[in-house]
Scaffold this active site. Structure first.
Site, short mmCIF file in Angstrom:
data_model
loop_
_atom_site.label_atom_id
_atom_site.label_comp_id
_atom_site.label_asym_id
_atom_site.label_seq_id
_atom_site.Cartn_x
_atom_site.Cartn_y
_atom_site.Cartn_z
N HIS A 1 -58.23 1.38 0.15
CA HIS A 1 -57.65 1.63 -1.16
C HIS A 1 -57.93 3.05 -1.67
O HIS A 1 -57.34 3.49 -2.67
CB HIS A 1 -58.20 0.61 -2.17
CG HIS A 1 -57.24 0.24 -3.25
ND1 HIS A 1 -56.00 0.84 -3.41
CD2 HIS A 1 -57.32 -0.67 -4.27
CE1 HIS A 1 -55.37 0.33 -4.45
NE2 HIS A 1 -56.16 -0.60 -4.99
N ASP B 1 -52.29 3.03 -1.94
CA ASP B 1 -52.12 2.29 -3.18
C ASP B 1 -51.56 0.91 -2.89
O ASP B 1 -50.99 0.64 -1.81
CB ASP B 1 -51.18 3.04 -4.12
CG ASP B 1 -51.77 4.33 -4.64
OD1 ASP B 1 -53.01 4.39 -4.76
OD2 ASP B 1 -51.00 5.28 -4.91
#
Length: 386
Positions: A357, A361
């Site tokens: 992450h 995204d």
């Protein structure tokens, strides 16, 4: 010479926590009783006690009524007796033993079941054995006789030194968890179209190329197609920079006796279905034979893991660092799904994408899985590259 005997409730009504009981009267005032005749029954929440006559006599008076609630040691009745005096020498008088008389109902059950009185602890007056004591003893004996005793099993242990490859695998996976911000997103694929296509061309494909057409070539092609669209999943973090890679080396997790290894299909974007299948079979065989070279396990930009071959329905795969994503395939199961306005049974597969992450995204990760889904559900997209 007349003697009056008091008949009292036992000081313990079946247990120290029992403080009251319900009295049941079995004789009448003025009625003659003999030794061991039943006079009262006391019912408690734990047991039923029998009070019997300690000697021959006549009931003179009751101090309770039927179904009265009584307490331990309470006076219940008075019994009148004729006192008999027998001449005995002084020594015999001093050594006279009073034999315990058990309840008649209890004695009858013991005789019928061949139970020795000494094997039972009485709860009646002067530790006399009551009917309730016998029933409890029989029930407990039955339970013990039917209880299956666990067999003695020796707990064996074997201490084995961790292999080098297992140490490397453990270190890399733990480093991945400690470094990357791993998140997993899921989707599901209707496998009907790709299964129909595979079944239709299965024989001709194997006849031409000498290899079976499997699902891995479809997923490899679909992954490359999606990686070209979502480039950050094919990238890696290096210090304070992101390295975007415009080549597609797909690592494929292979289970071996020594552990999990990930050989790499290089330049998968330039390969045909047959070339991917041939390369995968060759690398998998070398992995199982322990003949993989280090160079054949380096340089992957993305990894595919197929836990479905072991029956896994769903998982959250761990990223193989320094990569930014890994695709998890799973077992195919028939499930009811809505197709148009009807419910049909379709062969469905859950897929999972674990991603870093820090660089990927949520939107990119979800879009990636949707593109994989679309390519597998409509394999023509892989040919037209749309």
């Amino acid at each position: 010479m007349s003697k009056i005997i008091e008949v009292r409730a036992p000081k313990i009504l079946g247990g120290e926590s029992v403080t009251e009981g319900i009295i049941k009267i079995k004789k009448n005032i003025g009625e003659q009783v003999n030794v061991d005749d039943l006079i009262f029954e006391i019912e408690t929440d734990k047991t039923a006690l029998e009070l019997t006559a300690e000697t021959d006599g006549q009931i003179i008076e009751f101090f309770v009524k039927e179904n009265d609630i009584i307490s331990p040691g309470q006076l219940l009745a008075k019994l009148g007796t004729e006192k008999k005096v027998e001449k005995e020498n002084k020594a015999d008088q001093n050594n006279t033993l009073v034999k315990k008389k058990d309840a008649p109902a209890a004695r009858k059950i013991m005789e019928e079941n061949k139970i020795h009185p000494e094997s039972i602890s009485g709860t009646g007056i002067d530790n006399r054995i009551t009917k309730a004591d016998i029933i409890k003893h029989i029930n407990q004996s039955t339970y013990e006789n039917h209880t299956i005793q666990p067999a003695h099993v020796e707990h064996k242990e074997k201490r084995v030194k961790i292999s080098k490859i297992r140490q490397v695998i453990a270190a890399r996976l733990k480093a991945s968890q400690n470094t990357a911000a791993i998140l997993t997103t899921f989707n599901e694929i209707d496998m009907k179209n790709v299964m129909d296509l595979r079944a239709k061309y299965k024989e001709s494909f194997e006849k031409k190329y000498g290899i079976k057409l499997g699902f891995m070539s479809f997923f490899t092609k679909a992954a490359v197609h999606a990686l070209k669209e979502i480039s950050e999943i094919n990238a890696e973090i290096s210090g304070d920079e992101i390295i975007y890679k415009h080549y597609y080396n797909i690592g494929v997790a292979v289970g071996t006796d020594k552990g999990l290894v990930v050989p790499v299909i290089r330049n998968a974007d330039n390969m045909s279905f047959a070339e991917i299948e041939l390369t995968l079979v060759a690398l998998s065989q070398k992995a199982r034979d322990g003949k993989l070279q280090i160079s054949e396990m380096e340089g992957a930009t993305f990894t595919i893991s197929n836990g479905g071959i072991y029956g896994s329905l769903l998982s959250t795969p761990i990223i193989n660092p320094p990569q930014s994503g890994i695709l998890g395939m799973h077992s195919i199961q028939n499930r009811p799904v809505v197709v148009g306005n009807t419910i049909e049974v379709r062969p469905m597969m859950y897929i999972a994408l674990s991603y870093d992450h820090r660089i990927v995204d949520g939107k990119g990760a979800v879009t990636f899985l949707v593109k994989i889904k679309n390519c597998i559900e409509d394999p023509n997209r892989l040919i037209l590259e749309i």
